[in-house]
Design a protein around this motif. Structure first.
Motif, PDB file in Angstrom:
ATOM      1  N   ALA A   1       0.880  -1.115   0.026  1.00 35.00           N
ATOM      2  CA  ALA A   1       0.060  -0.074   0.098  1.00 35.00           C
ATOM      3  C   ALA A   1       0.822   1.403   0.109  1.00 35.00           C
ATOM      4  CB  ALA A   1      -1.077   0.049   1.158  1.00 35.00           C
ATOM      5  N   LEU A   2       2.087   1.329   0.694  1.00 36.09           N
ATOM      6  CA  LEU A   2       2.816   2.486   0.846  1.00 36.09           C
ATOM      7  C   LEU A   2       3.545   2.527  -0.378  1.00 36.09           C
ATOM      8  CD1 LEU A   2       3.819   2.099   4.561  1.00 36.09           C
ATOM      9  CD2 LEU A   2       2.390   3.770   3.522  1.00 36.09           C
ATOM     10  N   ALA A   3       3.869   1.539  -1.087  1.00 34.38           N
ATOM     11  CA  ALA A   3       4.618   1.446  -2.449  1.00 34.38           C
ATOM     12  C   ALA A   3       3.854   2.559  -3.605  1.00 34.38           C
ATOM     13  CB  ALA A   3       5.013   0.417  -3.079  1.00 34.38           C
ATOM     14  N   SER A   4       2.256   2.068  -3.380  1.00 36.17           N
ATOM     15  CA  SER A   4       1.275   2.768  -4.209  1.00 36.17           C
ATOM     16  C   SER A   4       1.300   4.079  -3.984  1.00 36.17           C
ATOM     17  CB  SER A   4       0.286   1.870  -4.092  1.00 36.17           C
ATOM     18  OG  SER A   4      -0.928   2.774  -4.718  1.00 36.17           O
ATOM     19  N   LEU A   5       1.225   4.414  -2.484  1.00 35.42           N
ATOM     20  CA  LEU A   5       0.972   5.929  -2.230  1.00 35.42           C
ATOM     21  C   LEU A   5       2.342   6.669  -2.475  1.00 35.42           C
ATOM     22  CD1 LEU A   5      -0.484   7.852  -0.346  1.00 35.42           C
ATOM     23  CD2 LEU A   5       0.740   7.077   1.608  1.00 35.42           C
ATOM     24  N   ALA A   6       3.641   5.975  -2.637  1.00 37.97           N
ATOM     25  CA  ALA A   6       4.558   6.689  -2.618  1.00 37.97           C
ATOM     26  C   ALA A   6       4.499   7.200  -4.147  1.00 37.97           C
ATOM     27  CB  ALA A   6       5.974   5.799  -2.639  1.00 37.97           C
ATOM     28  N   VAL A   7       4.174   6.659  -5.112  1.00 42.56           N
ATOM     29  CA  VAL A   7       3.959   7.107  -6.498  1.00 42.56           C
ATOM     30  C   VAL A   7       3.093   8.482  -6.335  1.00 42.56           C
ATOM     31  CG1 VAL A   7       3.416   6.491  -8.834  1.00 42.56           C
ATOM     32  CG2 VAL A   7       4.823   4.747  -7.502  1.00 42.56           C
ATOM     33  N   GLY A   8       2.030   8.297  -5.604  1.00 40.62           N
ATOM     34  CA  GLY A   8       1.069   9.283  -5.488  1.00 40.62           C
ATOM     35  C   GLY A   8       1.822  10.592  -5.035  1.00 40.62           C
ATOM     36  N   HIS A   9       2.835  10.276  -4.305  1.00 37.91           N
ATOM     37  CA  HIS A   9       3.395  11.546  -3.543  1.00 37.91           C
ATOM     38  C   HIS A   9       4.828  11.905  -4.346  1.00 37.91           C
ATOM     39  CE1 HIS A   9       1.656  11.438   0.864  1.00 37.91           C
ATOM     40  NE2 HIS A   9       0.901  11.190  -0.049  1.00 37.91           N
ATOM     41  N   GLY A  10       4.940  11.239  -5.443  1.00 35.58           N
ATOM     42  CA  GLY A  10       5.998  11.887  -6.307  1.00 35.58           C
ATOM     43  C   GLY A  10       7.241  10.798  -6.226  1.00 35.58           C
ATOM     44  N   HIS A  11       7.293   9.987  -5.448  1.00 38.34           N
ATOM     45  CA  HIS A  11       8.459   9.289  -5.285  1.00 38.34           C
ATOM     46  C   HIS A  11       8.421   8.004  -6.346  1.00 38.34           C
ATOM     47  CE1 HIS A  11       9.091  11.148  -1.430  1.00 38.34           C
ATOM     48  NE2 HIS A  11       7.841  10.942  -0.899  1.00 38.34           N
ATOM     49  N   ALA A  12       9.742   7.539  -6.698  1.00 35.43           N
ATOM     50  CA  ALA A  12       9.615   6.368  -7.542  1.00 35.43           C
ATOM     51  C   ALA A  12       9.382   5.008  -6.672  1.00 35.43           C
ATOM     52  CB  ALA A  12      11.036   6.461  -8.055  1.00 35.43           C
ATOM     53  N   GLY A  13       9.700   4.833  -5.516  1.00 37.99           N
ATOM     54  CA  GLY A  13       9.559   4.139  -4.694  1.00 37.99           C
ATOM     55  C   GLY A  13       9.436   4.234  -3.132  1.00 37.99           C
ATOM     56  N   PHE A  14       8.941   3.360  -2.399  1.00 39.70           N
ATOM     57  CA  PHE A  14       9.052   3.255  -0.969  1.00 39.70           C
ATOM     58  C   PHE A  14      10.268   2.717  -0.130  1.00 39.70           C
ATOM     59  CE2 PHE A  14       7.425   0.932   2.925  1.00 39.70           C
ATOM     60  CZ  PHE A  14       7.491   2.071   3.647  1.00 39.70           C
TER      61      PHE A  14
END
Length: 628
Positions: free
Chosen positions: A45-58
């Motif tokens: 879930a956090l790897a998915s959220l990371a993309v939404g926050h502009g990160h490439a990964g978690f």
């Protein structure tokens, strides 16, 4: 309560993030296997959220980059990173490929060098790093032509004896003028000339610098040299593409190039045919690559490369990871890729911080990208009566003490500090803003109205809230339209519109600004800039749009205005950063009005717009590394 459940109940996760993790849980249950471990569900879930926050990964070692633990009472029981890594590595849904290999397609996530990726974004990083390193390794055609020396002297008349085009001399120039032997810190016309000489020997070139440092001028002269180089070799002029992430940025890029060509055209001895071989227009990256309706793919890719020998991209800081990957793969073998940008500006809205990664990789003398970056430092954009440079430097460094001293001192010409002000529409200055916008309705023609509109812009750090762009626009509309607000769905004369999605059918793009004015028959029409003219659209036919009297700093990237008003919110927040402040204030050419409290300014200046990414490490040849 499990960590995954706590994250969901606290509202930290989006429905999309929760659904992805739940799909793994359901598949495990259908297969009759063991229950999906809680840390795998939370990590997914956090790897998915990371993309939404502009990160490439978690990054499991830094979950606080995604979730504000303090606002949730510090109740999340974050496991040690090693424990989290062990759980993730043991999941059948998470692959752990070698950094040099593609990830297997039977697992939706990838764990590499401590970062957990959605597979697609790990592959974007992997493919982009491979492609950029390959372009960098290609020797450009025609390097080392001493026949260009006379033209060099004409293009850079103040450069003294000028750099030789000889490869050995250019390499010596890098050693002599660089702090780290990998980039040129160009602080004068002389160094810009040396930068152009270096660029003749690079298939991949990154030109960085703040607003007005001469990036476009330097590149325009370089393109003229490339045309002359081909002529001396008995070859046709190279086909050149100019592109930028947004329509407005592309328009500004083309305008700057045309101005540079006009200056060069007045230089005696320069063959007009060399200038005529350069393009005078630019396109968005999406248009350059060729969009395919209802598809994430483009018409041009590795199998169908772009038909250009030189591709120049402006405002590279705005280009996200997926788009930069697709662009690099579409550049033909043997072609040049030149990226222009300001590494101190905000990163792209979508995932990734590609420009920062390339800068990071170019700063080491032992990496494949060493010597492929030119950094220009001298600023030219601001008017002589506008002393923005000291403030921009302090903001860029995150120096809150110096920033506040400069703002409160009142000694910077054209810089006005409205301390603790929360309403830019209040008082005499607010009346002046409204008067400026009211005058748009009385402009003699749409082109004049658009020109006048571009002189002043109110920028907001946030989209929502009383000090956000939406709230400010609603108040401005009410003040300007009055009782006419309900007339023809609010498209009153003088209303400014901002396009928020690309429409290739209309040739209107995200970031384009237009104005509402009646046509010759009195019908309300939205007018947008065209090729030297304006184009009209019925408001009902427009793609998604909103008012543009106030806009977010993100939306203002790639634009510049004579006067900028920047309104910061009442309270500090993680969305504020020194990069946001720097981007906003460098949109101004003549005047800056900053409305903010000391506490909010200090909070923003103490915060980086950090992005989790492994691209920098990949470009250095070390695999991914979790840099932020």
């Amino acid at each position: 309560m499990s960590l995954f459940e706590a994250l969901w109940r606290s509202g930290a996760l989006r429905t999309l993030d929760h659904a992805l993790a739940q799909s793994l849980r359901r598949l495990d249950a259908l297969d009759g296997g063991a229950a999906t471990p809680d840390l795998v569900l939370a990590g997914t879930a956090l790897a998915s959220l990371a993309v939404g926050h502009g990160h490439a990964g978690f990054d499991p070692a830094r979950p606080q980059l995604l979730v504000d633990d303090e606002s949730n009472g510090g109740r999340f029981d974050w496991p040690p990173a090693a424990e989290w890594h062990a759980a993730l590595a043991g999941s059948r849904w998470i692959s752990t490929p070698d950094s040099t290999a593609s990830a297997p397609t039977d697992a939706p996530l990838v764990l590499e060098s401590g970062l957990l990726y959605l597979r697609r974004y790990r592959e974007y990083e992997h493919r982009l790093a491979q492609r950029l390193r390959r372009i960098a390794a290609q020797p450009p055609p025609g390097a080392g032509s001493d026949a260009l020396a006379p033209l060099f002297a004409l293009l850079f008349p103040d450069a003294g004896p000028g750099p030789s085009i000889d490869p050995a001399a250019i390499d010596a120039t890098v050693e002599a003028t660089s702090m780290d032997s990998t980039s040129i810190n160009a602080t004068s016309i002389d160094h810009q000339a040396r930068a152009a000489a270096l660029a003749l020997r690079r298939s991949l070139l990154l030109v960085t610098g703040g607003p007005g440092t001469g990036k476009t001028t330097t590149i325009t002269r370089l393109l003229v040299l490339l045309v002359a180089q081909a002529r001396h070799a008995g070859q046709p002029a190279p086909r050149i593409a100019l592109a930028a992430p947004t329509g407005r940025a592309a328009e500004r890029m083309a305008e700057s190039l045309r101005q540079a060509l006009a200056v060069m055209g007045a230089i005696p001895g320069i063959d007009p045919a060399l200038l005529e071989a350069l393009p005078t227009g630019a396109s968005t990256l999406h248009r350059l690559l060729g969009t395919i309706p209802d598809s994430p793919r483009f018409r041009h890719d590795a199998d169908h490369p772009l038909p250009f020998e030189v591709v120049v991209v402006d405002e590279a800081s705005m280009v996200d990871l997926p788009l930069m990957c697709k662009l690099a793969e579409a550049v033909a073998d043997g072609a040049r890729l030149i990226l222009l940008g300001d590494p101190d500006q905000l990163p792209s809205v979508e995932a990734g911080d590609v420009l920062a990664a390339i800068v990071q990789a170019s700063n080491s003398a032992t990496t494949p990208l060493a010597g492929h970056r030119v950094h220009l430092r001298r600023g030219y954009r601001q008017a002589g009566t506008f002393e923005l440079a000291p403030l921009a430097a302090a903001v860029r460094e995150g120096d809150a003490t110096t920033t506040l001293a400069l703002l409160r001192g009142g000694d910077l010409a054209g810089v006005h500090f409205h301390e603790s002000r929360l309403d830019p529409l209040d008082g005499a200055e607010g009346d002046a803003l409204l008067t400026h916008w009211r005058a748009l309705a009385d402009a003699p023609d749409p082109l004049t109205a658009l020109t006048q509109a571009g002189r002043v812009r109110l920028l907001a750090a946030l989209r929502d809230g009383p000090q956000g762009a939406r709230g400010l626009n609603a108040r401005i509309e009410e003040a300007l339209a009055g009782r006419q607000r309900g007339h023809v769905a609010g498209y009153f004369p003088g209303r400014l519109l901002l396009i928020t999605e690309n429409s290739y059918r209309h040739q209107l793009f995200n970031g384009d600004v237009g104005v509402c004015l009646p046509d010759a028959n009195g019908t309300p029409v939205a007018w947008f800039p065209g090729s030297g003219d304006v184009r009209s659209f019925h408001p009902a036919a427009l793609p998604a749009h909103e008012s543009a009297f106030a806009m977010t700093v993100h939306k203002a990237q790639g634009s510049e205005f004579d006067t900028v008003w920047l309104q910061l919110p009442r309270n500090d927040g993680r969305g504020l950063s020194r990069e946001l402040l720097y981007t906003a204030l460098t949109r101004a050419r003549r005047q800056l009005h900053l409305c903010a409290s000391e506490a909010v300014l200090r909070g923003a200046l103490g915060r980086h717009a950090a992005r989790v990414s492994g691209l920098g490490e990949r470009l250095r040849g070390h695999g991914s590394g979790g840099a932020a």
